[in-house]
Design an enzyme around this catalytic site. Sequence first.
Site, PDB file in Angstrom:
ATOM      1  N   ALA A 122       0.665  -0.817  -0.556  1.00 14.56           N
ATOM      2  CA  ALA A 122      -0.036   0.032   0.253  1.00 14.56           C
ATOM      3  C   ALA A 122       1.216   0.906  -0.138  1.00 14.56           C
ATOM      4  O   ALA A 122       1.778   1.269   0.234  1.00 14.56           O
ATOM      5  CB  ALA A 122      -1.178  -0.016   1.108  1.00 14.56           C
ATOM      6  N   LYS A 123       0.234   2.394  -0.239  1.00 14.48           N
ATOM      7  CA  LYS A 123       1.056   3.635  -0.107  1.00 14.48           C
ATOM      8  C   LYS A 123       0.372   5.031  -0.006  1.00 14.48           C
ATOM      9  O   LYS A 123      -1.226   4.796  -0.793  1.00 14.48           O
ATOM     10  CB  LYS A 123       1.704   4.061  -1.227  1.00 14.48           C
ATOM     11  CG  LYS A 123       2.859   4.988  -1.114  1.00 14.48           C
ATOM     12  CD  LYS A 123       4.288   4.276  -0.982  1.00 14.48           C
ATOM     13  CE  LYS A 123       5.264   4.915  -0.333  1.00 14.48           C
ATOM     14  NZ  LYS A 123       6.246   3.508   0.252  1.00 14.48           N
ATOM     15  N   GLY A 124       0.219   5.704   0.488  1.00 20.33           N
ATOM     16  CA  GLY A 124      -0.488   6.651   1.508  1.00 20.33           C
ATOM     17  C   GLY A 124       0.285   8.487   0.463  1.00 20.33           C
ATOM     18  O   GLY A 124       0.962   8.131   0.997  1.00 20.33           O
TER      19      GLY A 124
END
Length: 427
Positions: A118-120
């Site tokens: 994931a990444k944000g």
Amino acid sequence: METQRTQAAAAPPETVVIPEAVPEMSPFDRAAEHIGLSDEMRAVLRGTYRELCVQVPIRMDDGRLEVFTGYRVQHNGARGPYKGGIRYHPDADIDEVRALAALMTWKTAIVDIPYGGAKGGVQCDPTTMSQGELQRLTRRFTQMISYILGVNRDVPAPDVNTNAQTMAWMMDAYSGRYGYTPAIVTGKPVELGGSYGRDAATGRGVVYCLGEASKDLELSLVGATVAIQGFGNVGSWTARLIGELGCTVVAVSDVHGGVHREAGIDTQALFDHVSETGTVTGAPGTDAISNEELLELPVDILIPAALDRVVTGDNAHRIRARVILEAANHPVTPAADGILDANGVVVIPDILANAGGVTVSYFEWVQNIQQYRWEEDQVNAELRKTMARAWHNVHAKATVDGVPFRLAAFALAVEKVERAARLRGYV
Ligand code: NAD
């Protein structure tokens, strides 16, 4: 045809080949071709599972309301909870966050920790914001994405322009709603359940990876020369720890420029200089060098530890290092890969080389769940084992399949995620 270059590290490239430009193909697509991944599975693994885009309005110190845009992208969760950092940057858009989320899926697979990717990000310029504004931004962003987070669902960490303090605010904002939950983020301050050794982990992992690789590459590290682009978290720890292998750091740079000293730079003194002045430039006893010159120095090992896409089709033929160790994410473009491979430059890819950070994040999560703290020696010993195993798996795959390390690493990672996805019935 791709060729395995394990012997190339023993001798510097003598010829400089400039192959015709080839269309850029992503490492995932290359790996999918290489392992014969089915079209159905390709469609699942190329796309992202979930993308959340949120509005983050906050009151600035001068009373204005500013509305930021934030993202959390969950790429694939076949192997475990989604895992990946949160960055604050003006360029953090959905395309960048999406690409980095996928990279996390492959990275967690290659070091075999039970996470997805994931990444944000929040599109903002944190250099112009006060601590109060950053805290309000972090709390509101956490609240907006909290519905898709969870200790067994999605566990953020720091990334560009976020740090242990940011994670402390995230943990507090989440805990306010769901009860005390230190395992909801990693990279926290030690006082709040952070792991010993997390701060140094990415740089330490880079060094452990090089130590293992040197044996198989027949690369003598004693007296080997090193140039490092970037002197932030990853670059400065790598620079300070790489001397343990016998290497000599001869050049270092940051956003302001670089320094060079053929006889070797005292990296701890350089760190102290940066702590005082904010930059490596002007360090006593060194000569000035530009970032471009640093990349093209005739060193044994080049370590890009700052930005993406710094070795490209335009400058790859001028690289004179024997080994490129990718401490940053995406520092070498696919077009550059082809040129480097043709010239016998060994590239140890990011998903392997810089996986030490997420590995110790995993150890932090484990400690939080166990409510038990490991000593730093134990953290470092487990990290060393993990990096060594990952290197040996990638090296074996590259040797058996006769391909460069990046392709071998992605092929292994994609195979691993594919098996998990199939077992879970995704396809
Ligand atoms: P950081 O912000 O602590 O340091 C970045 C360094 O790069 C600084 O020294 C900065 O001056 C330098 N830099 C910025 N712009 C530059 C430019 N134009 N030219 C030359 N130098 C420039 O970041 P970090 O945490 O050390 O991360 C560096 C890279 O490593 C990034 O690609 C990041 O995604 C990757 N990475 C970091 C971690 C981690 O645990 N921190 C883990 C995996 C990968």
